[in-house]
Design a protein around this motif. Structure first.
Motif, short mmCIF file in Angstrom:
data_model
loop_
_atom_site.label_atom_id
_atom_site.label_comp_id
_atom_site.label_asym_id
_atom_site.label_seq_id
_atom_site.Cartn_x
_atom_site.Cartn_y
_atom_site.Cartn_z
N THR A 50 -26.73 -14.66 -54.53
CA THR A 50 -26.92 -13.22 -54.39
C THR A 50 -25.59 -12.50 -54.20
OG1 THR A 50 -29.10 -13.60 -53.40
CG2 THR A 50 -28.11 -11.43 -53.06
N TYR A 51 -24.71 -13.08 -53.42
CA TYR A 51 -23.40 -12.50 -53.12
C TYR A 51 -22.31 -13.41 -53.67
CZ TYR A 51 -26.26 -9.77 -49.93
OH TYR A 51 -27.23 -8.96 -49.40
N LYS A 52 -22.17 -13.42 -54.98
CA LYS A 52 -21.25 -14.34 -55.65
C LYS A 52 -19.79 -14.14 -55.22
CE LYS A 52 -24.15 -14.80 -59.79
NZ LYS A 52 -25.14 -15.52 -59.17
N ASP A 53 -19.39 -12.91 -54.96
CA ASP A 53 -18.02 -12.63 -54.53
C ASP A 53 -17.86 -12.68 -53.01
OD1 ASP A 53 -17.16 -12.28 -57.16
OD2 ASP A 53 -17.69 -10.16 -57.14
N GLY A 54 -18.95 -12.88 -52.29
CA GLY A 54 -18.93 -12.89 -50.84
C GLY A 54 -19.11 -11.49 -50.28
N ALA A 55 -19.83 -11.40 -49.16
CA ALA A 55 -20.10 -10.11 -48.52
C ALA A 55 -20.47 -10.36 -47.07
CB ALA A 55 -21.24 -9.38 -49.22
N TYR A 56 -20.29 -9.33 -46.26
CA TYR A 56 -20.74 -9.38 -44.88
C TYR A 56 -22.09 -8.68 -44.82
CZ TYR A 56 -16.47 -11.40 -43.17
OH TYR A 56 -15.44 -12.27 -42.91
N VAL A 57 -23.11 -9.36 -44.32
CA VAL A 57 -24.47 -8.83 -44.31
C VAL A 57 -25.08 -9.00 -42.93
CG1 VAL A 57 -24.83 -9.25 -46.77
CG2 VAL A 57 -25.46 -11.00 -45.14
N GLY A 58 -26.08 -8.18 -42.64
CA GLY A 58 -26.80 -8.28 -41.38
C GLY A 58 -27.99 -7.35 -41.39
N THR A 59 -28.80 -7.48 -40.37
CA THR A 59 -29.99 -6.66 -40.23
C THR A 59 -29.95 -5.98 -38.87
OG1 THR A 59 -31.25 -8.23 -41.57
CG2 THR A 59 -32.51 -6.69 -40.22
N GLY A 60 -30.27 -4.71 -38.88
CA GLY A 60 -30.30 -3.95 -37.63
C GLY A 60 -31.33 -2.84 -37.72
N GLN A 61 -31.45 -2.10 -36.65
CA GLN A 61 -32.43 -1.02 -36.60
C GLN A 61 -31.78 0.25 -36.10
OE1 GLN A 61 -36.08 -1.80 -34.53
NE2 GLN A 61 -35.99 -3.96 -34.98
N VAL A 62 -32.29 1.36 -36.60
CA VAL A 62 -32.00 2.65 -36.01
C VAL A 62 -33.31 3.13 -35.40
CG1 VAL A 62 -30.06 3.23 -37.51
CG2 VAL A 62 -32.36 3.83 -38.22
N MET A 63 -33.22 3.84 -34.28
CA MET A 63 -34.40 4.14 -33.50
C MET A 63 -35.25 5.28 -34.03
SD MET A 63 -31.88 2.75 -31.95
CE MET A 63 -30.98 2.40 -30.51
N MET A 64 -34.66 6.12 -34.91
CA MET A 64 -35.44 7.25 -35.45
C MET A 64 -34.81 7.74 -36.74
SD MET A 64 -34.33 10.42 -32.92
CE MET A 64 -35.10 11.66 -33.93
#
Length: 77
Positions: free
Chosen positions: A36-50
């Motif tokens: 999916t990220y052939k060149d490399g990437a920084y990824v993550g999951t987070g939330q915003v409250m509204m």
């Protein structure tokens, strides 16, 4: 840079007229390199409250030294 410490902080200022305090959330991103990220990437999951406009600040460190940061607005729906 595959060995950096990368995070993003989401921030929404207080809205006293609506009796809402400031809100913030920090998400740590992890380096990923795969099909999916052939060149490399920084990824993550987070939330915003509204929904609304948030300031997102991406911060990058390496070996404890800040390499840089970038602040930009995002809109959550």
């Amino acid at each position: 840079i595959a060995d950096a410490e990368v995070s993003v902080q989401f921030f929404m200022a207080a809205m006293p007229a609506m009796k809402m305090p400031e809100m913030k959330n920090t998400v740590t991103l992890k380096y990923r390199k795969d099909d999916t990220y052939k060149d490399g990437a920084y990824v993550g999951t987070g939330q915003v409250m509204m929904a609304g406009t948030w300031d997102a600040t991406v911060m990058v460190k390496r070996a404890g030294k800040e390499l840089g940061s970038k602040k930009f607005p995002i809109t959550a729906k």
